[in-house]
Design a protein around this motif. Structure first.
Motif, PDB file in Angstrom:
ATOM      1  N   PHE A  64      29.493  31.591  31.512  1.00  0.00           N
ATOM      2  CA  PHE A  64      28.774  32.736  32.052  1.00  0.00           C
ATOM      3  C   PHE A  64      29.792  33.814  32.404  1.00  0.00           C
ATOM      4  O   PHE A  64      30.980  33.556  32.535  1.00  0.00           O
ATOM      5  N   ILE A  65      29.312  35.047  32.552  1.00  0.00           N
ATOM      6  CA  ILE A  65      30.186  36.183  32.826  1.00  0.00           C
ATOM      7  C   ILE A  65      29.737  36.831  34.128  1.00  0.00           C
ATOM      8  O   ILE A  65      28.554  37.062  34.340  1.00  0.00           O
ATOM      9  N   ILE A  66      30.679  37.121  34.999  1.00  0.00           N
ATOM     10  CA  ILE A  66      30.401  37.798  36.264  1.00  0.00           C
ATOM     11  C   ILE A  66      31.082  39.160  36.230  1.00  0.00           C
ATOM     12  O   ILE A  66      32.282  39.256  35.961  1.00  0.00           O
ATOM     13  N   THR A  67      30.299  40.211  36.503  1.00  0.00           N
ATOM     14  CA  THR A  67      30.868  41.550  36.618  1.00  0.00           C
ATOM     15  C   THR A  67      30.543  42.105  37.998  1.00  0.00           C
ATOM     16  O   THR A  67      29.563  41.708  38.626  1.00  0.00           O
ATOM     17  N   VAL A  68      31.378  43.027  38.465  1.00  0.00           N
ATOM     18  CA  VAL A  68      31.184  43.662  39.771  1.00  0.00           C
ATOM     19  C   VAL A  68      30.907  45.139  39.518  1.00  0.00           C
ATOM     20  O   VAL A  68      31.643  45.801  38.784  1.00  0.00           O
ATOM     21  N   LYS A  69      29.832  45.630  40.139  1.00  0.00           N
ATOM     22  CA  LYS A  69      29.435  47.016  39.949  1.00  0.00           C
ATOM     23  C   LYS A  69      29.450  47.728  41.296  1.00  0.00           C
ATOM     24  O   LYS A  69      28.873  47.250  42.267  1.00  0.00           O
ATOM     25  N   ALA A  90      29.471  52.086  38.516  1.00  0.00           N
ATOM     26  CA  ALA A  90      30.457  51.766  37.482  1.00  0.00           C
ATOM     27  C   ALA A  90      30.916  50.318  37.634  1.00  0.00           C
ATOM     28  O   ALA A  90      30.963  49.784  38.740  1.00  0.00           O
ATOM     29  N   ILE A  91      31.250  49.715  36.517  1.00  0.00           N
ATOM     30  CA  ILE A  91      31.752  48.338  36.528  1.00  0.00           C
ATOM     31  C   ILE A  91      33.232  48.367  36.903  1.00  0.00           C
ATOM     32  O   ILE A  91      34.024  49.108  36.324  1.00  0.00           O
ATOM     33  N   VAL A  92      33.587  47.581  37.907  1.00  0.00           N
ATOM     34  CA  VAL A  92      34.969  47.500  38.376  1.00  0.00           C
ATOM     35  C   VAL A  92      35.638  46.357  37.621  1.00  0.00           C
ATOM     36  O   VAL A  92      35.212  45.209  37.706  1.00  0.00           O
ATOM     37  N   SER A  93      36.669  46.680  36.866  1.00  0.00           N
ATOM     38  CA  SER A  93      37.349  45.643  36.093  1.00  0.00           C
ATOM     39  C   SER A  93      38.508  45.050  36.888  1.00  0.00           C
ATOM     40  O   SER A  93      39.193  45.751  37.635  1.00  0.00           O
ATOM     41  N   PRO A  94      38.704  43.737  36.741  1.00  0.00           N
ATOM     42  CA  PRO A  94      39.793  43.076  37.488  1.00  0.00           C
ATOM     43  C   PRO A  94      41.165  43.400  36.902  1.00  0.00           C
ATOM     44  O   PRO A  94      41.315  43.610  35.706  1.00  0.00           O
ATOM     45  N   LYS A  95      42.157  43.443  37.783  1.00  0.00           N
ATOM     46  CA  LYS A  95      43.551  43.629  37.376  1.00  0.00           C
ATOM     47  C   LYS A  95      44.325  42.437  37.912  1.00  0.00           C
ATOM     48  O   LYS A  95      44.337  42.200  39.110  1.00  0.00           O
ATOM     49  N   ASN A  96      44.937  41.670  37.025  1.00  0.00           N
ATOM     50  CA  ASN A  96      45.637  40.428  37.378  1.00  0.00           C
ATOM     51  C   ASN A  96      44.686  39.451  38.068  1.00  0.00           C
ATOM     52  O   ASN A  96      45.028  38.823  39.072  1.00  0.00           O
ATOM     53  N   ASN A  97      43.451  39.363  37.572  1.00  0.00           N
ATOM     54  CA  ASN A  97      42.405  38.478  38.091  1.00  0.00           C
ATOM     55  C   ASN A  97      42.013  38.804  39.529  1.00  0.00           C
ATOM     56  O   ASN A  97      41.537  37.949  40.256  1.00  0.00           O
ATOM     57  N   VAL A  98      42.211  40.067  39.967  1.00  0.00           N
ATOM     58  CA  VAL A  98      41.830  40.504  41.304  1.00  0.00           C
ATOM     59  C   VAL A  98      40.964  41.756  41.165  1.00  0.00           C
ATOM     60  O   VAL A  98      41.343  42.704  40.483  1.00  0.00           O
ATOM     61  N   VAL A  99      39.820  41.748  41.835  1.00  0.00           N
ATOM     62  CA  VAL A  99      38.935  42.911  41.845  1.00  0.00           C
ATOM     63  C   VAL A  99      39.131  43.625  43.178  1.00  0.00           C
ATOM     64  O   VAL A  99      38.900  43.058  44.240  1.00  0.00           O
ATOM     65  N   THR A 100      39.578  44.873  43.116  1.00  0.00           N
ATOM     66  CA  THR A 100      39.802  45.665  44.320  1.00  0.00           C
ATOM     67  C   THR A 100      38.602  46.583  44.510  1.00  0.00           C
ATOM     68  O   THR A 100      38.282  47.390  43.632  1.00  0.00           O
ATOM     69  N   LEU A 101      37.957  46.474  45.683  1.00  0.00           N
ATOM     70  CA  LEU A 101      36.759  47.255  45.975  1.00  0.00           C
ATOM     71  C   LEU A 101      37.004  48.201  47.134  1.00  0.00           C
ATOM     72  O   LEU A 101      37.882  47.977  47.969  1.00  0.00           O
ATOM     73  N   LYS A 102      36.180  49.260  47.175  1.00  0.00           N
ATOM     74  CA  LYS A 102      36.196  50.180  48.309  1.00  0.00           C
ATOM     75  C   LYS A 102      35.261  49.624  49.378  1.00  0.00           C
ATOM     76  O   LYS A 102      34.501  48.691  49.119  1.00  0.00           O
ATOM     77  N   LYS A 103      35.299  50.192  50.561  1.00  0.00           N
ATOM     78  CA  LYS A 103      34.421  49.732  51.637  1.00  0.00           C
ATOM     79  C   LYS A 103      33.047  50.376  51.469  1.00  0.00           C
ATOM     80  O   LYS A 103      32.599  51.170  52.298  1.00  0.00           O
ATOM     81  N   LYS A 104      32.419  50.063  50.370  1.00  0.00           N
ATOM     82  CA  LYS A 104      31.080  50.551  50.039  1.00  0.00           C
ATOM     83  C   LYS A 104      30.283  49.372  49.481  1.00  0.00           C
ATOM     84  O   LYS A 104      30.852  48.352  49.084  1.00  0.00           O
ATOM     85  N   PHE A 152      28.383  46.946  46.938  1.00  0.00           N
ATOM     86  CA  PHE A 152      28.647  46.566  45.552  1.00  0.00           C
ATOM     87  C   PHE A 152      27.659  45.495  45.141  1.00  0.00           C
ATOM     88  O   PHE A 152      26.976  44.907  45.980  1.00  0.00           O
ATOM     89  N   LYS A 153      27.578  45.232  43.839  1.00  0.00           N
ATOM     90  CA  LYS A 153      26.663  44.225  43.306  1.00  0.00           C
ATOM     91  C   LYS A 153      27.399  43.335  42.325  1.00  0.00           C
ATOM     92  O   LYS A 153      28.286  43.785  41.597  1.00  0.00           O
ATOM     93  N   PHE A 154      26.992  42.049  42.326  1.00  0.00           N
ATOM     94  CA  PHE A 154      27.473  41.111  41.326  1.00  0.00           C
ATOM     95  C   PHE A 154      26.428  41.004  40.221  1.00  0.00           C
ATOM     96  O   PHE A 154      25.240  40.943  40.506  1.00  0.00           O
ATOM     97  N   LYS A 155      26.874  40.972  38.983  1.00  0.00           N
ATOM     98  CA  LYS A 155      25.963  40.741  37.856  1.00  0.00           C
ATOM     99  C   LYS A 155      26.428  39.471  37.169  1.00  0.00           C
ATOM    100  O   LYS A 155      27.558  39.372  36.700  1.00  0.00           O
TER     101      LYS A 155
END
Length: 63
Positions: free
Chosen positions: A34-39, A43-57, A59-62
């Motif tokens: 299965f595939i998990i994306t963070v929105k 916009a879809i936030v892509s991971p960098k070095n297997n880490v997803v950096t988010l803002k303090k807003k 978000f949704k998991f798909k």
């Protein structure tokens, strides 16, 4: 009468054993199960070095 009950039990056991199997093919290690994306912010936030950096807003998991 005893043979009929034994035959019925054997038939039910056979149906349970073969009826509970799945027909989904096994996935390989390269194919994701299965595939998990963070929105966030539409916009879809892509991971960098297997880490997803988010803002303090919010978000949704798909999945």
């Amino acid at each position: 009468m005893i043979k009929t009950k034994a035959l019925l039990v054997a038939c039910l056991a056979t149906l349970l054993m073969f009826g509970c199997t799945t027909s989904k093919k096994a996935t390989s290690e390269k194919e994701p199960y299965f595939i998990i994306t963070v929105k966030q912010d539409g916009a879809i936030v892509s991971p960098k070095n297997n880490v997803v950096t988010l803002k303090k807003k919010p978000f949704k998991f798909k999945v």
